[in-house]
Design an enzyme around this catalytic site. Structure first.
Site, mmCIF file in Angstrom:
data_model
loop_
_atom_site.group_PDB
_atom_site.id
_atom_site.type_symbol
_atom_site.label_atom_id
_atom_site.label_comp_id
_atom_site.label_asym_id
_atom_site.label_seq_id
_atom_site.Cartn_x
_atom_site.Cartn_y
_atom_site.Cartn_z
ATOM 1 N N ASN A 134 0.882 -1.169 0.000
ATOM 2 C CA ASN A 134 0.000 0.000 0.000
ATOM 3 C C ASN A 134 0.920 1.219 0.000
ATOM 4 O OD1 ASN A 134 -1.813 2.019 0.485
ATOM 5 N ND2 ASN A 134 -2.695 1.108 2.318
ATOM 6 N N ARG A 146 -2.668 -2.202 -3.305
ATOM 7 C CA ARG A 146 -3.889 -1.451 -3.046
ATOM 8 C C ARG A 146 -3.876 -0.206 -3.936
ATOM 9 N NH1 ARG A 146 -5.638 2.528 1.734
ATOM 10 N NH2 ARG A 146 -7.824 2.636 1.157
ATOM 11 N N HIS A 178 -13.112 2.740 0.053
ATOM 12 C CA HIS A 178 -13.088 1.685 1.089
ATOM 13 C C HIS A 178 -13.787 0.412 0.630
ATOM 14 C CE1 HIS A 178 -13.127 5.218 4.190
ATOM 15 N NE2 HIS A 178 -11.883 4.813 4.002
ATOM 16 N N ARG A 199 -12.034 15.825 7.224
ATOM 17 C CA ARG A 199 -12.829 16.089 6.012
ATOM 18 C C ARG A 199 -14.260 16.428 6.399
ATOM 19 N NH1 ARG A 199 -11.253 10.532 3.074
ATOM 20 N NH2 ARG A 199 -9.461 10.325 4.444
ATOM 21 N N GLU A 202 -8.017 -5.286 5.183
ATOM 22 C CA GLU A 202 -7.888 -4.999 3.751
ATOM 23 C C GLU A 202 -6.714 -5.753 3.134
ATOM 24 O OE1 GLU A 202 -8.371 -0.930 5.072
ATOM 25 O OE2 GLU A 202 -9.373 -0.487 3.182
#
Ligand code: AMP
Length: 395
Positions: A7, A88, A177, A238, A381
């Site tokens: 990743n 990823r 996601h 955010r 993940e």
């Protein structure tokens, strides 16, 4: 079969080496501050060893070479034992809709997604090229965070703006996601001992970035993130959903340009912006306990937004069999889960406070009386990427 999962961020590489198909993690870690005056490499192995190196890593390739040195010191004998790499990739745009073997054309296609995801694309392209260079001749597989959401119907992925902006500029909901939402939804079906095709599940991935997905029969039918991972819930920094006119208003009245607005809504908003204290839920939860008004204000917005999306997705699905909490906050915050669930009475949700008092563990929270199963399922993940890589290279 040993599979390396990578990743790559702009100055970081997170990695895991897994034995597949068992899914055993042989080693994992991350290289941080690549290209800076001092980098950090943290490496952990299955036998509990932890190594921390403070060195300079001028490039991602330098960091990965050092990771390979550490792997060869006890985990594997030779780098040739690694048979595939799973990458990823945050955004696949409209073209890259499925997990795929990486070719030069695929790297180019990922590079073309740049305007939609300027934050991640350069790092992903770099990671793909570095893996090809350092591990020549083995398959590289790209797993996209957006793939799972490709089943969202047109009326849910289109924005109500001129249609040309979709056909020409590809502006639409892509979500994010996806690997995590899919992983926990599948695990939920396993735990309920049911075929996922017969289940309607709402998956809540609540971390520093947060999103909620409505999963019908194992397919994503709507998700809260949009063109970028900004839309939807209130997040660490955010803003999530906002009236778009706020931006034009600020542009006009304060003279803020696109980059300044981007910074405001991505980095200075959310929990941080509302509390003016912290983007970390743990800090704000402490504040709530002490009665701090700023922490209470921020967490109220955070929790309310989750309730609102669960309510909307309950209507989208028509029936809810299970709600899953996952990621940093979803797995670790009894407070957030309790605050959300206490507003889901209309769905017949009832959770046991004792069961809810858990951190980072797979656990059923709902009581036998609850009409909806509510669970904490830790996301994984890396394992999901390794599984998809294994399936593709053995197909
Ligand atoms: P993630 O992005 O999934 O790694 O989640 C990171 C976020 O999880 C952090 O910013 C924290 O706000 C939150 N988090 C981690 N541990 C806890 C905890 N024990 N209680 C509440 N929030 C937590």
């Amino acid at each position: 079969m040993k599979i390396l999962v990578l990743n790559c961020g702009s100055s970081t590489v997170k990695y895991q080496l897994l034995e597949m198909p068992a899914g055993d993690v042989l080693a994992k870690g991350n290289v941080e501050r690549i290209g800076e005056s001092e980098g950090i490499l943290t490496h952990k192995t299955a036998d509990g060893k932890k190594i921390v190196l403070n060195e300079v890593f001028p490039t991602h390739a330098d960091g990965l070479r050092r990771v390979f040195d550490l792997l060869k010191d006890g985990v594997i004998k030779d780098i040739s034992e690694i048979k595939a790499v799973g990458h990823r990739v945050v955004h696949g745009g409209e073209k890259l809709t499925k997990t795929c073997l990486v070719t030069d054309q695929i790297i180019k296609d990922i590079d073309d997604v740049y305007p939609l995801d300027p934050l991640h694309v350069p790092a992903h392209v770099l990671g793909l090229n570095v893996a090809k260079e350092l591990l020549p001749g083995i398959p590289n597989v790209a797993v996209f965070d957006t793939s799972f959401h490709q089943t969202i119907p047109e009326y849910a992925y289109l924005y109500a703006i001129p249609y040309d902006l979709y056909t020409q500029e590809h502006i639409r909901r892509y979500g994010a996601h996806g690997t995590s939402h899919q992983f926990v939804a599948r695990r939920m079906a396993q735990l309920l001992g049911k075929d996922i095709k017969d289940l309607n599940i709402i998956t809540c991935h609540l971390g520093s970035g947060s999103s909620i997905t409505a999963v019908r029969g194992g397919e994503s039918v709507d998700t809260s993130m949009g063109l970028t991972p900004l839309e939807g819930l209130c997040m660490g920094t955010r803003c999530g959903d906002i009236d778009p006119a706020v931006l034009t208003y600020l542009g006009r009245t304060k003279g803020l340009n696109a980059d300044q607005l981007d910074e405001l809504i991505n980095k200075k908003s959310g929990l941080l912006g509302l509390s003016q204290k912290s983007n970390d839920c743990r800090v704000l939860e402490e504040g709530v306990e002490q009665g701090d008004p700023a922490s209470i204000r921020a967490m109220n917005v955070f929790n309310y937004r989750i309730v609102k999306y669960i309510g909307a997705y309950a209507m989208v699905l028509g029936r809810v069999d299970a709600i899953v909490f996952t990621a940093g906050i979803g797995e670790n915050s009894p407070y957030v889960r309790a605050e959300v669930c206490k507003h889901l009475g209309l769905l017949g949700v009832d959770i046991d406070p004792e069961a809810n008092d858990c951190h980072g563990k797979e656990r059923k929270l709902s009581t036998p009386a609850s009409k909806v199963d509510v669970w904490v399922i830790p996301t994984n993940e890396e394992l999901a990427i390794a599984q998809q890589t294994y399936e593709l290279v053995n197909a």
